[in-house]
Design an enzyme around this catalytic site. Structure first.
Site, short mmCIF file in Angstrom:
data_model
loop_
_atom_site.label_atom_id
_atom_site.label_comp_id
_atom_site.label_asym_id
_atom_site.label_seq_id
_atom_site.Cartn_x
_atom_site.Cartn_y
_atom_site.Cartn_z
N ASP A 40 0.84 -1.21 0.00
CA ASP A 40 0.00 0.00 0.00
C ASP A 40 0.87 1.26 0.00
OD1 ASP A 40 -2.35 1.40 -0.03
OD2 ASP A 40 -2.69 1.28 2.13
N GLY A 43 0.18 5.34 -4.43
CA GLY A 43 -0.41 6.60 -4.88
C GLY A 43 0.16 7.78 -4.09
N HIS A 57 2.89 3.18 -8.77
CA HIS A 57 2.71 1.75 -9.09
C HIS A 57 3.95 1.24 -9.83
CE1 HIS A 57 -1.28 2.08 -7.59
NE2 HIS A 57 -1.76 2.78 -8.61
N SER A 85 -7.15 -5.56 -5.76
CA SER A 85 -8.29 -6.10 -5.01
C SER A 85 -9.57 -5.97 -5.84
CB SER A 85 -8.46 -5.35 -3.69
OG SER A 85 -8.95 -4.05 -3.94
N LEU A 151 10.72 -20.82 -4.58
CA LEU A 151 9.75 -19.94 -3.90
C LEU A 151 8.50 -19.92 -4.77
CD1 LEU A 151 8.98 -17.45 -1.94
CD2 LEU A 151 9.88 -16.02 -3.77
N SER A 216 -8.23 -4.93 4.85
CA SER A 216 -8.74 -4.58 3.52
C SER A 216 -9.17 -5.78 2.68
CB SER A 216 -7.70 -3.76 2.75
OG SER A 216 -7.46 -2.55 3.40
C1 FPP Z 1 -1.81 0.09 -3.43
O1 FPP Z 1 -1.38 1.42 -3.41
C2 FPP Z 1 -1.26 -0.65 -4.57
C3 FPP Z 1 -1.98 -1.20 -5.58
C4 FPP Z 1 -3.43 -1.11 -5.65
C5 FPP Z 1 -1.34 -1.89 -6.71
C6 FPP Z 1 -0.08 -2.65 -6.42
C7 FPP Z 1 0.64 -2.81 -7.68
C8 FPP Z 1 2.01 -2.82 -7.84
C9 FPP Z 1 2.94 -2.75 -6.73
C10 FPP Z 1 2.62 -2.87 -9.19
C11 FPP Z 1 2.34 -4.06 -10.03
C12 FPP Z 1 2.43 -5.34 -9.33
C13 FPP Z 1 3.04 -6.45 -9.77
C14 FPP Z 1 2.85 -7.68 -8.98
C15 FPP Z 1 3.91 -6.50 -10.95
P1 FPP Z 1 -2.46 2.58 -3.51
O2 FPP Z 1 -2.66 2.89 -4.95
O3 FPP Z 1 -3.71 2.16 -2.82
O4 FPP Z 1 -1.75 3.75 -2.78
P2 FPP Z 1 -2.47 4.84 -1.83
O5 FPP Z 1 -2.99 4.10 -0.64
O6 FPP Z 1 -1.36 5.76 -1.50
O7 FPP Z 1 -3.55 5.50 -2.62
#
Ligand code: FPP
Length: 278
Positions: A40, A43, A57, A85, A151, A216
């Site tokens: 998390d 953003g 991301h 999610s 793994l 979450s």
């Molecule tokens: C949460 O941060 C993150 C996600 C919803 C996406 C996670 C994706 C990656 C790390 C990149 C791609 C993944 C792989 C496995 C190649 P957020 O957007 O909710 O951040 P915030 O809480 O600051 O808004």
């Protein structure tokens, strides 16, 4: 002390200092068999730098690689990452499109490296909701790495814990309806065997980045006895050094599974119990 098995590619980047740190982690206690991570803060990481969220991301992919490879080096056998999610479908379409493209690119770029490092890729979630390009690239890498055994990296995509439980309940209900089992046969083990994680042991350690204190809708059933580690670090800044901190913290935990501390033998007579509770 357990020997650190060298990784074919990642060792190129591994510093002597990191090797020494990993040896410290391994000798400090048990290594969690399964680590699950709520990645998390992508953003906010980007917005803090005056960028749009997608930069966060993209930077998060570097953390995915670093954490995956250090888990493999430490001897962690399962790593589950909450990458998208069910609720994330409610984000603006530009962000969803960007995330899906990033997933395809990352799978494309990392496939060979995962394979050479003997890492097996699997996924859980409503994969049929992902765009076709995503589904086919994911399947390609799953097929490529299916015989690897160092793994198991599980990507939770279009996943939610409630969805997982609902699907399991539907499957179990059908078995009851068909007369294969009776309601009395339903127990922990049976439910676990019908979840999308049937072949994966429950997580020992769950890490959440960005300082939020919630689950979450992640692995709701599977996290029943997992140890929690929450850090304020945003996911793109979460790298192996902090993974080691999380494992050190896990190694200090006393996992009692609802029982009393090991070795606690004090016996109480009925008279003493009555006196205390009256
Ligand atoms: C949460 O941060 C993150 C996600 C919803 C996406 C996670 C994706 C990656 C790390 C990149 C791609 C993944 C792989 C496995 C190649 P957020 O957007 O909710 O951040 P915030 O809480 O600051 O808004």
């Amino acid at each position: 002390m357990k020997n650190l098995e060298p990784l074919t590619l990642t060792n190129i980047d591994q510093t002597e200092e990191d090797k020494a740190l990993q040896e410290k982690v391994i000798s400090a206690g048990s290594i969690p068999n399964h680590i699950a991570i709520i990645m998390d803060g992508n953003g906010r990481w980007a917005e803090d730098k005056g960028n749009i969220r997608l930069f966060g991301h993209k930077a998060g992919v570097e953390s995915v690689r670093d954490v995956t490879e250090s888990c493999a080096q430490l001897g962690v056998k399962h790593l589950t990452l909450y990458a998208f999610s069910t609720e994330n479908w409610n984000r603006p379409s530009a962000e969803i499109n960007g995330l899906m493209k990033l997933l395809v690119n990352s799978l494309q770029n990392e496939a060979e490296r995962l394979h050479k490092n003997n890492i097996k890729l699997v996924s859980i979630g409503q994969i049929d909701r992902l765009p076709d390009t995503c589904q086919s690239k994911l399947q390609e890498v799953i097929d490529l790495t299916k015989d690897n055994d160092r793994l198991e990296l599980c990507l939770a995509l279009s996943y939610s814990g409630r969805w997982d439980i609902i699907e399991a309940v539907k499957k179990v209900s059908k078995e009851v309806q068909n007369g294969n089992i009776s309601p009395e046969d339903i127990d922990d083990e049976l439910i676990s065997a019908h979840l999308s994680t049937a072949d994966i042991p429950d997580p020992d350690l769950i890490i959440r980045t960005s300082g939020e204190y919630r689950i979450s809708n992640f692995l709701l059933w599977q996290l029943a006895y997992s140890e929690l580690y929450i850090t304020h670090t945003f996911w793109p800044d979460f790298r192996r050094d902090e993974l080691y901190e999380a494992i050190f913290s896990y190694q200090k935990r006393d996992r009692r599974y609802g029982k009393v501390k090991n070795g606690y033998t004090k016996r109480l007579s009925q008279a003493v119990i009555n006196k205390i509770i009256s």
